[in-house]
Design an enzyme around this catalytic site. Structure first.
Site, mmCIF file in Angstrom:
data_model
loop_
_atom_site.group_PDB
_atom_site.id
_atom_site.type_symbol
_atom_site.label_atom_id
_atom_site.label_comp_id
_atom_site.label_asym_id
_atom_site.label_seq_id
_atom_site.Cartn_x
_atom_site.Cartn_y
_atom_site.Cartn_z
ATOM 1 N N ILE A 39 0.817 -1.228 0.000
ATOM 2 C CA ILE A 39 0.000 0.000 0.000
ATOM 3 C C ILE A 39 0.846 1.271 0.000
ATOM 4 O O ILE A 39 0.308 2.362 -0.206
ATOM 5 C CB ILE A 39 -1.028 0.027 1.167
ATOM 6 C CG1 ILE A 39 -0.338 -0.050 2.532
ATOM 7 C CG2 ILE A 39 -2.068 -1.070 0.993
ATOM 8 C CD1 ILE A 39 -1.277 0.273 3.696
ATOM 9 N N ASP A 108 -6.636 2.702 19.744
ATOM 10 C CA ASP A 108 -6.714 3.479 20.989
ATOM 11 C C ASP A 108 -5.391 4.199 21.280
ATOM 12 O O ASP A 108 -5.351 5.103 22.115
ATOM 13 C CB ASP A 108 -7.077 2.558 22.171
ATOM 14 C CG ASP A 108 -6.074 1.431 22.367
ATOM 15 O OD1 ASP A 108 -5.614 0.859 21.354
ATOM 16 O OD2 ASP A 108 -5.746 1.111 23.529
ATOM 17 N N TYR A 131 4.110 4.769 16.767
ATOM 18 C CA TYR A 131 2.984 4.003 16.206
ATOM 19 C C TYR A 131 1.692 4.832 16.303
ATOM 20 O O TYR A 131 0.966 4.997 15.321
ATOM 21 C CB TYR A 131 2.843 2.682 16.966
ATOM 22 C CG TYR A 131 1.577 1.907 16.635
ATOM 23 C CD1 TYR A 131 1.436 1.261 15.409
ATOM 24 C CD2 TYR A 131 0.521 1.832 17.548
ATOM 25 C CE1 TYR A 131 0.264 0.562 15.103
ATOM 26 C CE2 TYR A 131 -0.638 1.131 17.246
ATOM 27 C CZ TYR A 131 -0.756 0.499 16.026
ATOM 28 O OH TYR A 131 -1.914 -0.192 15.724
ATOM 29 N N LYS A 135 -0.556 6.323 13.176
ATOM 30 C CA LYS A 135 -1.957 5.923 12.964
ATOM 31 C C LYS A 135 -2.852 7.163 12.954
ATOM 32 O O LYS A 135 -3.809 7.252 12.191
ATOM 33 C CB LYS A 135 -2.421 4.946 14.053
ATOM 34 C CG LYS A 135 -1.739 3.591 14.040
ATOM 35 C CD LYS A 135 -2.006 2.766 12.799
ATOM 36 C CE LYS A 135 -3.422 2.283 12.695
ATOM 37 N NZ LYS A 135 -3.618 1.440 11.473
HETATM 38 N N1 LIG Z 1 -3.299 -5.764 16.836
HETATM 39 C C1 LIG Z 1 -3.909 -4.893 17.616
HETATM 40 O O1 LIG Z 1 -4.013 -5.092 18.837
HETATM 41 C C2 LIG Z 1 -4.522 -3.651 17.031
HETATM 42 C C3 LIG Z 1 -5.192 -2.754 17.891
HETATM 43 C C4 LIG Z 1 -5.796 -1.625 17.346
HETATM 44 C C5 LIG Z 1 -5.728 -1.381 15.988
HETATM 45 N N2 LIG Z 1 -5.049 -2.238 15.176
HETATM 46 C C6 LIG Z 1 -4.987 -1.934 13.750
HETATM 47 O O2 LIG Z 1 -5.708 -2.942 13.044
HETATM 48 C C7 LIG Z 1 -5.094 -3.195 11.794
HETATM 49 C C8 LIG Z 1 -4.858 -4.693 11.627
HETATM 50 O O3 LIG Z 1 -4.083 -5.160 12.718
HETATM 51 P P1 LIG Z 1 -3.610 -6.694 12.807
HETATM 52 O O4 LIG Z 1 -3.479 -7.028 14.243
HETATM 53 O O5 LIG Z 1 -4.430 -7.541 11.917
HETATM 54 O O6 LIG Z 1 -2.144 -6.548 12.198
HETATM 55 P P2 LIG Z 1 -1.156 -7.688 11.657
HETATM 56 O O7 LIG Z 1 -1.599 -9.034 12.109
HETATM 57 O O8 LIG Z 1 0.217 -7.216 11.993
HETATM 58 O O9 LIG Z 1 -1.385 -7.618 10.084
HETATM 59 C C9 LIG Z 1 -1.000 -6.502 9.327
HETATM 60 C C10 LIG Z 1 -0.880 -6.960 7.895
HETATM 61 O O10 LIG Z 1 -0.488 -5.820 7.119
HETATM 62 C C11 LIG Z 1 0.472 -6.272 6.180
HETATM 63 N N3 LIG Z 1 1.285 -5.129 5.744
HETATM 64 C C12 LIG Z 1 2.278 -4.506 6.427
HETATM 65 N N4 LIG Z 1 2.800 -3.524 5.667
HETATM 66 C C13 LIG Z 1 2.112 -3.534 4.487
HETATM 67 C C14 LIG Z 1 2.185 -2.769 3.308
HETATM 68 N N5 LIG Z 1 3.079 -1.786 3.156
HETATM 69 N N6 LIG Z 1 1.335 -3.063 2.291
HETATM 70 C C15 LIG Z 1 0.427 -4.064 2.412
HETATM 71 N N7 LIG Z 1 0.321 -4.836 3.500
HETATM 72 C C16 LIG Z 1 1.156 -4.567 4.532
HETATM 73 C C17 LIG Z 1 1.282 -7.302 6.921
HETATM 74 O O11 LIG Z 1 1.970 -8.118 5.990
HETATM 75 P P3 LIG Z 1 3.463 -8.651 6.350
HETATM 76 O O12 LIG Z 1 3.317 -9.460 7.601
HETATM 77 O O13 LIG Z 1 3.831 -9.428 5.127
HETATM 78 O O14 LIG Z 1 4.285 -7.411 6.537
HETATM 79 C C18 LIG Z 1 0.185 -8.050 7.674
HETATM 80 O O15 LIG Z 1 -0.352 -9.085 6.884
HETATM 81 C C19 LIG Z 1 -3.835 -2.311 11.749
HETATM 82 O O16 LIG Z 1 -4.148 -1.126 11.065
HETATM 83 C C20 LIG Z 1 -3.576 -1.973 13.202
HETATM 84 O O17 LIG Z 1 -2.924 -0.734 13.347
HETATM 85 C C21 LIG Z 1 -4.460 -3.361 15.664
#
Ligand SMILES: NC(=O)c1ccc[n+]([C@@H]2O[C@H](COP(=O)([O-])OP(=O)(O)OC[C@H]3O[C@@H](n4cnc5c(N)ncnc54)[C@H](OP(=O)(O)O)[C@@H]3O)[C@@H](O)[C@H]2O)c1
Length: 301
Positions: A39, A108, A131, A135
């Protein structure tokens, strides 16, 4: 409504694919992993959004891609902003250009955690970490570039897939007899599966041409708890299923030398999402019970 998932191999992306299967709508969900589209590459994003516009018409774009390594972000500032600010900017600009809608996941961590009461969508942001800053910049980019957007702030996501605190302590409890966990960070654990159901409900409601509720929403689990309380709950559930558990030792954040500061108390008020979409907070205890039950079923097979 056709749904394009960016970051489809992450925790939320995988949960969305499963939720689509459970709702028999897999044929209208298009997972796009990191390998298929980075992206941060504006041309790659534009090409995909243009192709899908001519193939399927208006779609819901879900940005589940993100730089989620909160501590690494403190040292890898450029990569973090590229993914969490520039990536959403590209998606928002192309979504607007090709007439798609956009759901941007946020966190959050845009708040400083100093507020006693739950944060509403109108509460002032004040990120403490790289981070959180990245965001929040991503949120602003989406608001400025795409009219039909939903920014969905959530917190402490867990699932059986990918990396999460809950997954990690279940694995650690297998190897260790004691785990040290902080009592002074309070938040709302959120089941990825419940979050995915909420995203599908929002996507379905937004497809109505008369939908007016674009904007920012909070969705998280209830009740709020400290990481220590969550860990104790997990250990109790493991024991109930005769799985190896560990004793949980209370500690404070100062005992851990984490690179990124975290909000001390970041409870997200979920009243607005209930009023607009009739979506209720995620019951994290029920979700953990269900996940541990399925781990036990696999182990005892
Ligand atoms: N985890 C939490 O507790 C939490 C809490 C609040 C909000 N969020 C938000 O929710 C969303 C999803 O979180 P998640 O826990 O599902 O995260 P995740 O498991 O780390 O997954 C993120 C995905 O994004 C991909 N990615 C990273 N850089 C990219 C790029 N430049 N282009 C395309 N894909 C890319 C990663 O691929 P690779 O592994 O191949 O890099 C991974 O598959 C994020 O926006 C995060 O900020 C997460």
């Amino acid at each position: 409504m056709n749904i394009l998932i960016f970051g489809a191999k992450g925790q939320v992306g995988m949960a969305l694919i499963l939720a689509a299967q459970n709702n028999n709508i897999s044929s209208s969900v298009y997972p796009i992993g990191h390998a298929e589209c980075d992206i941060t590459n504006s041309e790659a994003v534009e090409k995909i959004l243009k192709e899908y516009r001519s193939k399927l018409g208006r779609c819901m774009i879900v940005n589940a891609a993100g730089w989620t390594q909160v501590d690494d972000a403190e040292e890898r500032v450029k990569e973090t902003f590229e993914t969490n600010w520039r990536g959403p900017l590209h998606l928002a600009q192309s979504a607007e250009k090709y007439g798609h809608d956009l759901i941007q996941l946020s966190t959050d961590y845009v708040f400083d955690g100093m507020q006693e009461s739950p944060y509403t969508e109108e509460s002032p942001v004040n990120p403490l970490s790289i981070y959180g800053l990245s965001k929040e910049a991503g949120e602003r980019a989406v608001r400025a570039s795409c009219n039909r957007h939903i920014i969905l702030r959530t917190s402490w996501i867990f699932s059986l897939y990918g990396k999460s605190f809950i997954r990690k302590i279940i694995e650690l409890a297998e190897k260790k007899d004691e785990l040290t966990v902080v009592t002074d960070q309070i938040g709302s654990p959120t089941s990825a599966s419940d979050l995915a159901d909420a995203i599908l409900r929002i996507s379905s409601t937004c497809q109505n041409d008369f939908f007016q509720g674009w904007g920012t929403y909070h969705y998280a689990g209830a009740p709020s708890a400290s990481w220590y309380e969550v860990a104790c709950f997990v250990m109790t559930e493991l024991s109930k299923h005769n799985l190896k558990s560990a004793k949980v030792i209370p500690a404070t954040s100062a005992d851990f030398k984490m690179k990124a500061p975290r909000p001390a108390k970041s409870i997200l008020s979920c009243n607005k999402i209930y009023r607009q979409f009739s979506i209720q907070e995620s019951d994290w205890k029920a979700a953990i019970r269900k996940e541990i039950k399925s781990i036990a079923a696999e182990k005892h097979d």
